[in-house]
Scaffold this active site. Structure first.
Site, PDB file in Angstrom:
ATOM      1  CB  VAL A   1     127.354  24.344  29.595  1.00 53.71           C
ATOM      2  CG1 VAL A   1     126.327  24.449  30.721  1.00 53.71           C
ATOM      3  CG2 VAL A   1     128.264  23.146  29.843  1.00 53.71           C
ATOM      4  CB  CYS A   2     126.164  28.864  26.907  1.00 51.29           C
ATOM      5  SG  CYS A   2     127.322  29.426  28.174  1.00 51.29           S
ATOM      6  CB  THR A   3     124.484  25.608  22.980  1.00 49.64           C
ATOM      7  OG1 THR A   3     125.442  26.520  22.430  1.00 49.64           O
ATOM      8  CG2 THR A   3     123.508  25.201  21.887  1.00 49.64           C
TER       9      THR A   3
END
Length: 208
Positions: free
Chosen positions: A100-102
């Site tokens: 999700v962060c990517t």
């Protein structure tokens, strides 16, 4: 035989009044189903800390970090007060190179020109070190500064430090005058605020 309790990183108190009064949070219900017990709300500084209020000066901080510029990862310290005069988007995220962060950071990086058109900077902040941030930035071509909050000083100041995951996914929009104008703190962190949402909020922020 009762199973060993799993770590419970989201000790959100049950609302006493208003919508949801007397109900458990989703993480609380999952914990109770797993252990057979109600979660014990801890009193660590992560839970005591509260998010800064809108309309008040945003907590200042200085963190080491770096930004990818024409193939070179330029390392330096980033101070919020030094950015006064431009809006700043603080994007707290749990970890480099996670799914999700990517997606979140790639989305913001690809829309960097839209932020710049609104005279705004975007800073990604997580507990990983600068070496990890460099690898993350190079691996995905991220163009915004990535700051290393390794001891979670900034995360605690903004009320988003959390045991188990390090920091909650959160976005804070700081006006050119250093005042907090908008914020969103995720409970579970499975989603993130979109580029369109952030630019819409930024468009309403006026220069001092």
């Amino acid at each position: 035989m009762m199973r060993e309790p799993v770590p419970y990183p989201y000790n959100e108190p049950v609302p006493e009044t208003g919508p949801g009064a007397g109900t458990e949070s989703v993480p609380g219900a999952l914990y109770r189903a797993w252990t057979g017990r109600l979660p014990q709300h801890r009193t660590t500084e992560e839970h005591v800390a509260s998010s800064p209020q809108l309309g008040l000066p945003a907590p200042d901080f200085t963190l080491p970090g770096g930004v990818l510029v024409e193939g070179a990862f330029e390392r330096r310290d980033f101070g919020l007060s030094a950015a006064r005069g431009r809006a700043v988007v603080l994007a707290f995220y749990p970890g480099d190179n996670t799914a999700v962060c990517t997606r979140q950071l790639c989305s913001y990086s690809s829309g960097l020109e839209e932020f710049e058109a609104l005279d705004a900077e975007v800073w990604g902040i997580s507990p990983q070190g600068v070496d990890s941030h460099e690898s993350f930035a190079r691996g995905h071509g991220l163009r915004m500064p990535l700051l290393a909050d390794t001891d979670r000083t900034a995360a605690r100041a903004y009320g988003v430090a959390a045991p188990g995951i390090g920091v909650r996914r959160a976005v804070f929009l700081i006006g050119p005058d250093g005042v907090l104008r908008w914020k969103h703190v995720a409970l579970l962190g499975a989603t993130y605020r979109s580029l369109d949402t952030l630019t819409e909020q930024l468009s309403g922020i006026k220069s001092p």
